[in-house]
Structures are given as C-alpha cells and as structure tokens.
Write an enzyme that holds these catalytic residues in place. Structure first.
Site, mmCIF file in Angstrom:
data_model
loop_
_atom_site.group_PDB
_atom_site.id
_atom_site.type_symbol
_atom_site.label_atom_id
_atom_site.label_comp_id
_atom_site.label_asym_id
_atom_site.label_seq_id
_atom_site.Cartn_x
_atom_site.Cartn_y
_atom_site.Cartn_z
ATOM 1 N N ASP A 5 37.239 45.799 31.960
ATOM 2 C CA ASP A 5 36.955 44.748 31.201
ATOM 3 C C ASP A 5 36.533 43.575 32.238
ATOM 4 O O ASP A 5 37.489 43.287 32.870
ATOM 5 C CB ASP A 5 38.071 44.593 30.332
ATOM 6 C CG ASP A 5 37.563 44.040 29.058
ATOM 7 O OD1 ASP A 5 36.559 43.561 28.932
ATOM 8 O OD2 ASP A 5 38.400 43.277 28.296
ATOM 9 N N HIS A 29 34.862 30.961 27.840
ATOM 10 C CA HIS A 29 36.289 31.535 27.483
ATOM 11 C C HIS A 29 37.157 31.202 28.719
ATOM 12 O O HIS A 29 38.336 31.066 28.602
ATOM 13 C CB HIS A 29 36.129 32.950 27.336
ATOM 14 C CG HIS A 29 37.207 33.936 27.304
ATOM 15 N ND1 HIS A 29 38.352 33.509 26.352
ATOM 16 C CD2 HIS A 29 37.838 34.711 28.401
ATOM 17 C CE1 HIS A 29 39.290 34.562 26.738
ATOM 18 N NE2 HIS A 29 39.092 35.221 27.827
ATOM 19 N N GLU A 49 40.162 40.143 20.988
ATOM 20 C CA GLU A 49 38.947 39.658 21.680
ATOM 21 C C GLU A 49 37.730 40.110 21.311
ATOM 22 O O GLU A 49 37.798 41.341 21.234
ATOM 23 C CB GLU A 49 39.358 39.904 23.127
ATOM 24 C CG GLU A 49 40.444 39.222 23.527
ATOM 25 C CD GLU A 49 40.568 39.485 25.445
ATOM 26 O OE1 GLU A 49 41.494 38.486 26.120
ATOM 27 O OE2 GLU A 49 40.042 40.496 25.750
ATOM 28 N N GLU A 64 34.240 41.276 21.728
ATOM 29 C CA GLU A 64 33.352 41.877 22.782
ATOM 30 C C GLU A 64 32.403 42.771 22.758
ATOM 31 O O GLU A 64 32.508 43.468 21.540
ATOM 32 C CB GLU A 64 34.322 42.493 23.919
ATOM 33 C CG GLU A 64 35.786 41.476 24.250
ATOM 34 C CD GLU A 64 36.546 42.253 25.483
ATOM 35 O OE1 GLU A 64 35.925 43.123 26.369
ATOM 36 O OE2 GLU A 64 37.750 41.923 25.803
ATOM 37 N N ASP A 85 39.429 44.209 22.410
ATOM 38 C CA ASP A 85 40.466 44.368 23.522
ATOM 39 C C ASP A 85 41.825 43.501 23.057
ATOM 40 O O ASP A 85 41.863 42.527 23.328
ATOM 41 C CB ASP A 85 39.871 43.643 24.894
ATOM 42 C CG ASP A 85 40.962 44.329 25.799
ATOM 43 O OD1 ASP A 85 41.346 45.140 25.466
ATOM 44 O OD2 ASP A 85 41.149 43.748 26.648
ATOM 45 N N ARG A 97 49.538 38.176 24.012
ATOM 46 C CA ARG A 97 49.543 36.996 25.107
ATOM 47 C C ARG A 97 50.854 36.708 25.767
ATOM 48 O O ARG A 97 50.927 36.295 26.869
ATOM 49 C CB ARG A 97 49.058 35.905 24.180
ATOM 50 C CG ARG A 97 47.625 35.989 23.722
ATOM 51 C CD ARG A 97 46.682 36.196 24.768
ATOM 52 N NE ARG A 97 45.054 36.162 24.135
ATOM 53 C CZ ARG A 97 43.906 36.847 24.742
ATOM 54 N NH1 ARG A 97 44.314 37.206 26.119
ATOM 55 N NH2 ARG A 97 43.032 36.777 24.092
ATOM 56 N N GLN A 114 51.335 39.725 28.341
ATOM 57 C CA GLN A 114 50.269 39.546 29.217
ATOM 58 C C GLN A 114 50.702 38.315 30.334
ATOM 59 O O GLN A 114 50.692 38.370 31.530
ATOM 60 C CB GLN A 114 49.121 39.403 28.566
ATOM 61 C CG GLN A 114 48.019 38.881 29.531
ATOM 62 C CD GLN A 114 46.401 38.754 28.956
ATOM 63 O OE1 GLN A 114 46.550 38.706 27.699
ATOM 64 N NE2 GLN A 114 45.586 38.371 29.649
ATOM 65 N N LYS A 136 47.647 44.669 27.513
ATOM 66 C CA LYS A 136 46.396 44.950 27.021
ATOM 67 C C LYS A 136 46.404 46.367 26.749
ATOM 68 O O LYS A 136 45.374 46.899 26.063
ATOM 69 C CB LYS A 136 45.507 44.769 28.129
ATOM 70 C CG LYS A 136 45.163 43.220 28.308
ATOM 71 C CD LYS A 136 44.438 42.625 27.807
ATOM 72 C CE LYS A 136 43.730 41.472 28.152
ATOM 73 N NZ LYS A 136 42.747 40.736 27.126
ATOM 74 N N THR A 163 42.526 49.391 22.307
ATOM 75 C CA THR A 163 41.359 48.817 22.405
ATOM 76 C C THR A 163 40.318 49.709 21.424
ATOM 77 O O THR A 163 39.996 50.829 21.467
ATOM 78 C CB THR A 163 40.681 48.907 23.653
ATOM 79 O OG1 THR A 163 41.451 48.518 24.729
ATOM 80 C CG2 THR A 163 39.363 48.345 24.028
ATOM 81 N N THR A 179 36.067 38.542 26.334
ATOM 82 C CA THR A 179 35.866 37.494 25.397
ATOM 83 C C THR A 179 34.513 36.934 25.442
ATOM 84 O O THR A 179 34.167 36.177 26.093
ATOM 85 C CB THR A 179 37.045 36.738 25.083
ATOM 86 O OG1 THR A 179 38.262 37.246 25.183
ATOM 87 C CG2 THR A 179 36.978 35.917 24.155
ATOM 88 N N GLU A 212 42.223 31.005 22.330
ATOM 89 C CA GLU A 212 41.378 29.963 22.450
ATOM 90 C C GLU A 212 41.347 28.974 21.190
ATOM 91 O O GLU A 212 41.471 27.422 21.065
ATOM 92 C CB GLU A 212 39.814 30.032 22.524
ATOM 93 C CG GLU A 212 39.598 30.539 23.968
ATOM 94 C CD GLU A 212 38.295 31.064 23.995
ATOM 95 O OE1 GLU A 212 37.515 30.126 24.124
ATOM 96 O OE2 GLU A 212 37.941 32.372 24.245
#
Length: 400
Positions: free
Chosen positions: A115, A122, A186, A188, A220, A224, A227, A240, A244, A336, A350
């Site tokens: 990824d 982003h 996310e 993607e 994905d 947070r 992470q 993560k 997915t 992202t 975001e």
C-alpha cells in the site's frame, strides 16, 4: 444498483459461483447478469481463443489468465463483446446467472500486497490531523512511499469483519488494550499484477502497463489509535492488518482508455527510472464513499484518481527498482485518494481532523469514527458504461 457500470464497453473479469454453478470459475458481467466463461468455452462459443485462455477459465482464481500476454486479454475482451451483440437469452442454459443469485470471490490469489501513499493532499491533511502541521515526508516528492501489507486479511466486497483490538493510548494517556475506538476507512484503488518479473529484474516505465492486469476498488480499514502508537519507527502493523476489502471485478486498462488523462506535474525532478515519457499516465475516475447505517446512506467523500501525485506506472516501476520481483496476483494500492476540497477527504482521519470534529449523517446522527453496525460503500465511475461497481464492508462488534 450499479448495473450501468457494466456495459459491453467494460467486460470486467471476476471469480463467481452459484447454486447452479457451485465450482468457482472465471466470469464476466453485463449489467446485472454474470456470465461464466468456462461454460462459454464448453459450448465452443470462445473457440477463437487460445487453449491456455480456455483452460484458465476453469481455475478457481484469475492468476492463470492474468499471467497470459495482454494480447490474449484483449482478444478475449473482443470475443466477448462480439458475443454480447446478441441477446444473452440466446446463450445455452447454465452460461448465465442473475447477479443476486451469485456469490463473488476474491478475483486473484495474492502473495504480496503493497500500500503506497500517492496523494499529496492526504499526506498533508494527515500530517495536520496527527502532528498539527502540514508537511511532506522527506522522500514523498522523490518516490512513492509505501509499506507491505498482509494478504491473509484480504476480503471480498460484502464481507463483514469484527472490530479489531489492540494497544493504544486512552484519554488519560495510559496505554491500554481493547477494541479500537478510532476505526476508519480509506478510499483507494489498486492494480493487480498480471505479467510477473524475476528476482533482480526491473521494469521500465514504458513497459509498466504490460505488467498490470487491471484495477479494483480497495478499502484499507484502519484503526487509527492502534496505528498511531505502533507507527514509530517501523510503520503500521496491527492497526492495518485486520481487514482490507477488495471489489470483485477487475477492470482492464483497455476498458479505461476513454478515461486516460495526463497526470499531475512533478514538483521536483525525479530519478531517471521514474521518468515517464508518456504524459497520458493517469485516469479520470470519479470515486465516492458512503456511510450506511440503519438502511440510510450518507455521502462522506467524492474524489478523483487524477488527484494522485504518483501514478500506477510509478508504483510498478518503483516496487521493482531494487530488483524486487512482481508475482501474478500481487496488489499495489494507491493509499487514500483525497483531493484539495473539504468534500474530497478520503478517510475520516482527514474529515474529522484527527477526531476533533464530528460530521452529520442523513438521519440526523453524528459520527467521528466508524461505529459497530456501520457499513462503508466505495464506488467508482470511469466513463459512460464503465465503472467498478461497489466495494462494501460492515463492522461487527469486537469479540470480548
């Protein structure tokens, strides 16, 4: 719902099964009808194709077909488009199924998944949300940065997953273990490698497209808080690796030709191996993310692939630049996909500026991060009759 994405201009490839066709095999889709390619082959309706393609249609994944020369993919696409000039009802019994009777599966078997982080917007927005300053990592303008993901937790669209647990800092700053409180999505896209390379072999930019079988939507999912604690100094792991989501239909480069556009200009001169002599190196693909809860949907993002600073060619070239081999079925994802406007933030990190602000749903509820029972739906449209359908996933409560 997304029937219009799958006209005869598209001809996607996937792996499908049903009660009447219990063995997984290669399929394509026309509007809301799924067509089994192995059944077409059995009835000699694809006799113009080489034997290796016909044999690959009965495999339980698309790897064998994806690894074939691109000329065979194009020949297959043309043969199907010619066949579909006649009504699908004229095909022999067992060749087709209604979409709602079909189970879709992961289209390829993937050994490796990288990824990347292709969106400048982003990266800047995430920096502001986490570090309270907008900045780019030292390498961002020089090459596409990325991390290696886990293929064991790839799930096909429509698969629910359990809220992950891990270690993170609570409101008092203590490190605790428990279900994530900051579950995110996310938005993607990802390319699927077709033609493989050998260890030590590098790919030139002018040949990068030859190694891409096609593209899928990807979500994905990210925890947070988990992470954030584990990132320094080696990057994400448990924040993560729990899930997915991938869309089931692979959209080929040929189907996207009408959407091909010139990509974003470089702000710095890049190394020679990343120089692309073909300026038409990106796609105008409109993406959307919806949060669905209680049967009601709220649009939470509208973005476009062409906002990306780095292209899929760049990802293929950079991944192989040190001699790392590419295997058929490998996944290289964009990270992202965010734009420069407030409605184009491709993740909640975001949108909420790191959890500082909430946003309102269509039913009057508010959210900061994803709650149990919420579903995220990602969709993308490239041109008239050519889209990706949807990529969905629903969050179940954590196992306590």
């Amino acid at each position: 719902m997304f029937a219009s994405h799958f006209s005869a201009h598209n001809i996607p490839f996937g792996i499908a099964s049903s009660e009447g066709h219990p063995r997984r095999s290669a399929a394509t889709r026309l509007e809301n009808t799924v067509i089994y390619l192995d059944e077409l082959a059995k009835h000699d309706l694809l006799s113009s194709l080489p034997k290796e393609a016909l044999d690959a249609f009965s495999h339980v994944d698309l790897n064998g077909f994806a690894a074939l020369p691109k000329s065979i993919h194009q020949q297959t696409r043309a043969a199907l488009q010619s066949l579909f000039k006649e009504p699908l009802a004229s095909l022999p019994a067992g060749c087709t199924d209604k979409l709602n009777n079909v189970t879709m599966h992961l289209p390829v078997s993937s050994r490796d998944f990288t990824d990347f982080s292709c969106s400048k917007d982003h990266v800047l927005n995430a920096g502001e949300a986490i570090q309270k300053k907008r900045y780019l990592p030292p390498g961002f303008l020089h090459f596409p940065i990325g991390y290696s993901g886990r293929t064991c937790s790839l799930i096909v669209s429509g698969t629910s997953f359990v809220r992950p647990k891990g270690q993170f800092r609570d409101a008092q700053g203590s490190i605790v273990y428990g279900p994530t409180k900051q579950l995110d999505y996310e938005l993607e896209l990802a390319c699927i490698i077709g033609k493989p390379t050998k260890l030590g072999e590098t790919v030139a930019s002018k040949h990068a497209d030859d190694h891409i079988f096609g593209y899928v939507l990807m979500n994905d999912w990210s925890a947070r808080d988990i992470q954030g604690l584990e990132m320094p100094p080696l990057g994400p792991l448990n924040g993560k690796s729990f899930a997915t989501s991938l869309s089931p239909w692979i959209i080929t480069l040929d189907a996207l030709q009408a959407s091909a556009v010139e990509g974003q200009p470089r702000e710095l001169q890049v190394a020679s191996y990343l120089m692309d002599s073909n300026p038409i190196n990106s796609y105008d693909i409109a993406l959307q993310a919806d949060l669905i809860t209680g049967g009601k949907s709220t649009i939470i993002c509208k973005s476009n692939l062409n906002a990306m600073y780095w292209t899929f060619r760049d990802l293929v070239v950079h991944q192989s630049s040190n001699g790392c081999c590419l295997n058929t079925g490998d996944i290289l994802a964009t990270g992202t996909i965010s734009g420069s406007t407030d409605d184009s933030h491709g993740c909640l990190l975001e949108l909420t500026n790191g959890g500082q602000y909430s946003f309102e749903l269509s039913d009057g509820q508010s959210r900061i991060y994803i709650e149990d029972g919420d579903e995220i739906q990602i969709s993308a449209l490239a041109s008239d009759g050519v889209g990706f359908g949807e990529c969905t996933g629903k969050v179940l409560p954590a196992d306590l």
